[in-house]
Design an enzyme around this catalytic site. Structure first.
Site, short mmCIF file in Angstrom:
data_model
loop_
_atom_site.label_atom_id
_atom_site.label_comp_id
_atom_site.label_asym_id
_atom_site.label_seq_id
_atom_site.Cartn_x
_atom_site.Cartn_y
_atom_site.Cartn_z
N LEU A 126 42.76 44.74 51.81
CA LEU A 126 42.32 45.91 51.07
C LEU A 126 42.16 47.41 52.73
O LEU A 126 41.28 48.21 52.49
CB LEU A 126 40.49 46.64 50.67
CG LEU A 126 40.24 45.37 50.26
CD1 LEU A 126 38.82 44.83 49.78
CD2 LEU A 126 40.33 45.71 48.61
N CYS A 172 38.31 40.93 44.40
CA CYS A 172 39.13 41.00 45.06
C CYS A 172 39.18 39.62 46.43
O CYS A 172 37.23 39.77 46.80
CB CYS A 172 39.43 42.33 46.43
SG CYS A 172 40.61 41.50 47.92
N ASN A 198 42.31 38.75 38.57
CA ASN A 198 42.53 39.59 40.05
C ASN A 198 43.04 38.01 39.72
O ASN A 198 43.65 37.15 39.53
CB ASN A 198 41.43 39.95 40.85
CG ASN A 198 42.35 40.84 42.53
OD1 ASN A 198 42.71 40.08 42.36
ND2 ASN A 198 41.87 41.75 42.62
N THR A 199 43.94 38.12 41.73
CA THR A 199 44.32 36.92 41.66
C THR A 199 43.79 35.20 42.51
O THR A 199 42.61 36.07 42.82
CB THR A 199 45.15 37.10 43.64
OG1 THR A 199 43.82 37.45 44.58
CG2 THR A 199 46.11 38.29 43.29
N THR A 208 52.82 41.32 40.70
CA THR A 208 54.36 41.33 40.86
C THR A 208 55.36 41.30 41.04
O THR A 208 56.40 41.64 41.40
CB THR A 208 54.08 39.57 41.12
OG1 THR A 208 52.38 39.79 42.14
CG2 THR A 208 54.94 38.79 42.66
#
Ligand SMILES: Cc1cc2nc3c(=O)[nH]c(=O)nc-3n(C[C@H](O)[C@H](O)[C@H](O)COP(=O)(O)OP(=O)(O)OC[C@H]3O[C@@H](n4cnc5c(N)ncnc54)[C@H](O)[C@@H]3O)c2cc1C
Ligand SMILES: Cc1cc2nc3c(=O)[nH]c(=O)nc-3n(C[C@H](O)[C@H](O)[C@H](O)COP(=O)(O)O)c2cc1C
Ligand code: FES
Lengths: 277, 306
Positions: B76, B131, B193-194, B267
């Site tokens: 971040l 996150c 998100n990831t 990505t």
């Protein structure tokens, strides 16, 4: 295009052994290693070097040599470059890349202006493209005489095809003053087909301005903070460009577009703007 | 002769000329760069996540490639809200479909961010409650339905602009989280998100990322993301924006059939550069023509009937 292939090489740090180190000056050292991909890099391209346990940072490929098929040249200015400067033969480092746009060769008479470690990619440029040029002028600039880089190496490469002009800020050798001052004079008075430059941004900005006034094409290699090296994190932005992907070597057209930022500010790791002095 | 399909979408008042968006955290805070992404074809852009204070992010290495994507822990990094406001003031963004991603550790921080940004020309907000690798913010808050509800409500109270809540796949019950956001007044859900992940270098034995762990993105997470979009869009009334591993136009279509009103792309830019937007848009357009649809809106959630 991405289609998953089990045997596709993955772009992540390849661990290599340092083969040799060589002092270029009291504050600059060249590190040699073997890596096939790096040895195929074009002048101006850079790699991301991982010093395990310390950090990963962008470094240009410099001269090839018998001491290893690839070389990088570093000046310690912070934790990453300090650690890299102090590696010993046998130490392991990671390398990924090469990344970025290379310098484009041109035929004819060229001016090459390097300040400090900016000479690293320029030496590879000279080495690889010597046959393209009819006449080469290399300006090697440094603060003081013992920090001048690669003078012997340039003499070897040039083989009488041009001249080397030395400048030092303190006048301890060669012209007293900035490399950009000599460059500006030459650009005004001689006809070059291309100017290549790498070094402190204010030096490059001055040379860019002089080239614009004379209408000479220029290629400049820029520096910004980098994290990914392949164009997704955005930390290396300058105006609408990414230094890692659109650069590090930029042409006249691109330099014009980024004029308001070039030599004015860069960004730190947080993305905050910091003025360039 | 089939006519050219209408690609425009409007998500709770946020208008885009097409359903593709740049995902948060990709390509940074530079407005000229975000404008270039729009010129490359994106219908909308989301900024890097902005917090109240400056953050350097983690030490490099921050990102590493794996066989089917990337694992990143940037941490971040951002210049802080006040500096970001200056960045916004430097450019005219009135014509830009731009969403600001924000993160914070409390309702108070979200209040500060939104009240400062609401006066600018940004078109909406994306709350990063997902996150996976910074403690005290993101997924740590985003896995508590009560916090998700309270923060969304607080943000809604200070702004009339559309608010999207980006959720994490690293939670026990994503439907509960999405419902909490909807109850709090969210105008849309962004999923996902990831995924928490890690990469170790076998020569040195060291984790490669300086933070040791990070988040997985790219083709590897696409099937996971499609399932989240499918589940969530069947359980909430607000629109869902799909994100995770979109690399080809076929991926974008799959997300929309699963229930996404728009898609975010991150990505894939590492694989294809900014060209990816045009490539995907062309593919979507040809697909719609072939299937006889007049508008991209017609295919949203079509797979729900099976
Ligand atoms: C394409 C490219 C090629 C490079 N090639 C070489 C090379 O051949 N040899 C070499 O010695 N160095 C080179 N560098 C610069 C080198 O990457 C930085 O000096 C290094 O990242 C600093 O890391 P550090 O941990 O030593 O210092 P840090 O603690 O990170 O930084 C020390 C100081 O330098 C500033 N700084 C850090 N990174 C940069 C940067 N990228 N540009 C400008 N200022 C920076 C910081 O703001 C700080 O003031 C190159 C950079 C780029 C982008
Ligand atoms: C380098 C990088 C940085 C990211 N930064 C952020 C961020 O700041 N905020 C956020 O909400 N998501 C962030 N993400 C997650 C992406 O927005 C996206 O949700 C995720 O990458 C999945 O989509 P993709 O597979 O298309 O990349 C980041 C992803 C990457 C790869
Ligand atoms: S270093 Fe990540 S975009 Fe250039």
């Amino acid at each position: 295009m991405f289609r998953y292939q089990a045997d596709k090489p993955i772009d992540r740090p390849r661990i290599v052994s340092v083969k040799a180190v060589e002092d270029e000056s009291p504050i600059v050292r060249t590190i040699y290693f073997d890596d096939e991909k790096c040895s195929e890099a074009l002048p101006g391209q850079f790699i991301m070097v991982w010093i395990p346990g310390v950090k990963e940072l962008p470094i240009s490929l410099s001269l090839p040599s018998k001491k290893g098929n690839s070389a990088i040249t570093v000046k310690p200015i912070g934790p990453g470059t300090n650690a890299l400067y102090n590696v010993k033969p046998g130490d392991k480092i990671g390398v990924r890349g090469p990344y970025g746009t290379p310098f484009q060769p041109t035929n004819g008479k060229v001016l090459i202006v390097g300040g400090g470690t900016g000479l690293a990619p320029l030496s590879l440029l000279c080495y690889k493209y010597i046959s393209y040029y009819t006449h080469i002028t290399v300006i090697v600039g440094a603060r003081t005489s013992n920090q001048l880089l690669f003078i012997d190496k340039f003499q070897d490469i040039l083989k009488g095809k041009g001249r080397i002009i030395v400048t030092t800020d303190d006048g301890s050798k060669g012209y007293r003053g900035f490399a950009s001052e000599v460059a500006e004079k030459l650009i005004k008075t001689e006809d070059f087909d291309m100017v290549y430059t790498c070094g402190p941004e204010l030096m490059m900005k001055a040379i860019f301005k002089a080239s614009e006034e004379r209408g000479v094409a220029i290629q400049a290699s820029l520096e910004r903070v980098m994290r990914c090296g392949f164009g997704i994190c955005g930390s290396c932005c300058i105006d609408r460009y990414l230094v890692c992907k659109d650069g590090p070597v930029f042409n006249t057209h691109q330099l014009r577009i980024m004029q308001d930022e070039l030599g004015v500010y860069s960004r730190d790791y947080s993305g905050r703007r910091v003025n360039i002095h | 002769m089939s006519s050219i399909p209408d690609l425009s979408v409007e998500i709770s008042g946020f208008k885009m000329k097409n359903p593709t968006m740049l995902a948060a955290g990709i390509l940074g805070v530079s407005i000229p760069l975000l404008r270039r992404v729009l010129e490359a074809g994106a219908g909308g852009v989301v900024t890097k996540s902005i917090g109240v204070g400056q953050r350097k992010g983690y030490e490099t290495p921050n990102i590493v490639e794996v066989s089917c994507g990337y694992v990143n822990a940037v941490g971040l990094s951002n210049p802080g809200i006040d500096e970001f406001l200056e960045e916004l003031q430097k450019s005219d963004i009135s014509d830009m479909p731009i969403i600001v991603s924000i993160f914070g550790k409390s309702e108070m921080e979200f209040f500060e961010l939104v009240s400062k940004l609401d006066k600018t020309d940004v078109k909406g907000f994306e709350l990063n409650l997902s996150c996976p690798h910074v403690s005290g913010v993101g997924a740590e808050i985003g896995s508590d339905p009560n916090m998700v509800y309270k923060i969304t409500k607080e943000v809604k109270r200070c702004s009339k602009k559309p608010i999207f809540v980006k959720i994490s796949p690293n939670v026990t019950d994503h439907i509960e989280i999405a419902r909490a956001a909807e109850d709090g007044g969210a105008d849309g859900i962004v999923a996902i998100n990831t995924l928490r992940a890690m990469v170790i270098d076998i020569e040195t034995g060291r984790p490669i990322l300086s933070n040791r762990v990070g988040g997985l993105s790219g083709p590897a997470i696409k099937p996971v993301a499609v399932r989240y979009v499918y589940d969530i869009s069947r359980n909430v009334k607000i629109p869902v924006i799909g994100c995770g591993g979109i690399n080809h136009w076929e991926d974008a279509i799959e997300f929309m059939l699963a229930g996404a009103s728009a898609v975010q792309i991150g990505t894939a830019i590492a694989y294809k550069g900014l060209n990816v937007f045009n490539e995907i848009l062309y593919g979507i357009s040809e697909y719609l023509k072939r299937k006889g649809h007049h508008s991209v809106k017609e295919i949203v959630g079509l797979s729900h009937k099976f």
